[in-house]
Design a protein around this motif. Structure first.
Motif, short mmCIF file in Angstrom:
data_model
loop_
_atom_site.label_atom_id
_atom_site.label_comp_id
_atom_site.label_asym_id
_atom_site.label_seq_id
_atom_site.Cartn_x
_atom_site.Cartn_y
_atom_site.Cartn_z
N LYS A 75 -4.30 -6.30 -4.99
CA LYS A 75 -3.13 -5.54 -4.50
C LYS A 75 -2.15 -6.48 -3.80
O LYS A 75 -0.93 -6.41 -4.03
CB LYS A 75 -3.58 -4.44 -3.53
N GLU A 106 -7.51 0.98 -9.76
CA GLU A 106 -8.84 0.85 -9.14
C GLU A 106 -9.93 1.20 -10.15
O GLU A 106 -9.69 1.90 -11.12
CB GLU A 106 -8.91 1.77 -7.91
N SER A 160 0.81 -1.22 0.00
CA SER A 160 0.00 0.00 0.00
C SER A 160 0.84 1.26 0.00
O SER A 160 1.87 1.33 0.66
CB SER A 160 -0.89 0.00 1.24
N MET A 161 0.34 2.27 -0.71
CA MET A 161 0.97 3.59 -0.74
C MET A 161 0.43 4.48 0.37
O MET A 161 0.91 5.59 0.56
CB MET A 161 0.64 4.29 -2.06
N LYS A 202 -11.76 8.08 -4.05
CA LYS A 202 -11.05 9.34 -3.84
C LYS A 202 -11.56 10.36 -4.88
O LYS A 202 -11.75 10.00 -6.04
CB LYS A 202 -9.54 9.12 -3.98
C1 LIG Z 1 -13.04 7.71 4.85
C2 LIG Z 1 -11.57 7.84 5.07
C3 LIG Z 1 -10.64 7.34 4.16
N1 LIG Z 1 -9.30 7.47 4.37
C4 LIG Z 1 -8.31 6.94 3.40
C5 LIG Z 1 -7.84 5.51 3.66
C6 LIG Z 1 -7.23 5.13 2.33
O1 LIG Z 1 -5.83 5.49 2.32
C7 LIG Z 1 -7.97 6.01 1.31
C8 LIG Z 1 -8.80 5.19 0.37
O2 LIG Z 1 -8.04 4.83 -0.72
P1 LIG Z 1 -7.52 3.35 -1.06
O3 LIG Z 1 -7.65 3.21 -2.53
O4 LIG Z 1 -8.19 2.34 -0.19
O5 LIG Z 1 -5.99 3.38 -0.65
P2 LIG Z 1 -4.79 4.29 -1.16
O6 LIG Z 1 -4.97 4.63 -2.60
O7 LIG Z 1 -4.63 5.43 -0.19
O8 LIG Z 1 -3.54 3.34 -0.98
P3 LIG Z 1 -3.23 1.90 -1.66
O9 LIG Z 1 -4.23 1.64 -2.76
O10 LIG Z 1 -1.83 2.01 -2.18
O11 LIG Z 1 -3.34 0.90 -0.54
O12 LIG Z 1 -8.81 6.88 2.09
C9 LIG Z 1 -8.83 8.11 5.51
O13 LIG Z 1 -7.61 8.23 5.71
N2 LIG Z 1 -9.73 8.61 6.42
C10 LIG Z 1 -11.08 8.51 6.26
O14 LIG Z 1 -11.84 8.97 7.13
#
Ligand SMILES: Cc1cn([C@H]2C[C@H](O)[C@@H](COP(=O)(O)OP(=O)(O)OP(=O)(O)O)O2)c(=O)[nH]c1=O
Length: 194
Positions: free
Chosen positions: A56, A37, A12-13, A85
């Motif tokens: 992943k 994604e 994970s990033m 996102k």
């Molecule tokens: C709802 C919510 C999400 N998030 C974050 C968690 C995840 O990092 C992100 C959702 O995106 P993800 O796609 O789950 O993860 P990522 O792209 O950050 O990292 P990777 O795919 O490399 O594992 O949103 C918070 O930090 N706080 C919050 O309250």
């Protein structure tokens, strides 16, 4: 203590995920996956986060067969619609306007690949109060919404919007630590209490 010294890799990033794992006392390396994604809309939100978490983990596990690899994916779901996102300010605003004054779900899929494979999805219910317009604009001017599912971070200023939470807080931040550590224990990895 991690007596067997098994190698753990977080695929994970996300800076939040590595921080949560570190705080949970799980020593690990970080090797991000190259998974893209996106859904065709035919799978349920739960199937989607489960599939992505597994893709992943598998992507990294292929090159690191000696290790235990953790993959995860988090989405916000409102009335069955997946919010990932935001792409830009307008997108983030649209999401926050939808979340304002209602209850949504946050789903995190976690895949653990080692000698055996585990996959689980954890759901947390989050209720937002109505977000005042001036707060929303100020929040959208900050950096916080843009790398987070649903355009908010419960662990930061986004926590100010939250009236009620039912379920695992850490699941909202990106890793449900309790079920994760229990599952890692079955893989021979135990937390180190610092
Ligand atoms: C709802 C919510 C999400 N998030 C974050 C968690 C995840 O990092 C992100 C959702 O995106 P993800 O796609 O789950 O993860 P990522 O792209 O950050 O990292 P990777 O795919 O490399 O594992 O949103 C918070 O930090 N706080 C919050 O309250």
């Amino acid at each position: 203590m991690n007596t067997t010294q098994k190698r753990v890799i977080l695929a994970s990033m996300s800076p939040r995920r590595t921080e949560l794992l570190r705080k949970a006392g799980i020593e690990h390396e970080v090797i991000p996956s190259n998974v893209t994604e996106g859904t065709d809309g035919k799978e349920s939100p739960s199937e989607y986060v489960g599939r992505l978490a597994r893709e992943k983990a598998l992507d990294v596990a292929r090159d690191h067969r000696d290790a235990i690899v953790i993959g995860a994916d988090t989405v916000v779901v409102l009335d069955g619609v997946i919010l990932e996102k935001p792409t830009d300010r307008e997108d983030a605003k649209r999401m926050l306007e939808r979340l304002s004054g209602s209850t949504h779900e946050v789903l995190t899929g976690v895949s653990i690949i080692g000698a055996t494979q585990d996959l689980f999805v954890t759901t947390t219910h989050v209720t937002f109060d109505v977000i005042p317009e001036s707060w929303m604009e100020d929040y959208l001017d900050s950096e916080e919404p843009y790398d987070k599912a649903g355009a908010y971070g419960i662990q930061g200023s986004g926590g100010l919007f939250v009236e009620k939470i039912e379920g695992d807080f850490y699941n909202v931040v990106g890793l449900p630590i309790h079920p994760l550590v229990k599952t890692l224990d079955r893989h021979g990895v135990t937390p180190r209490f610092l």
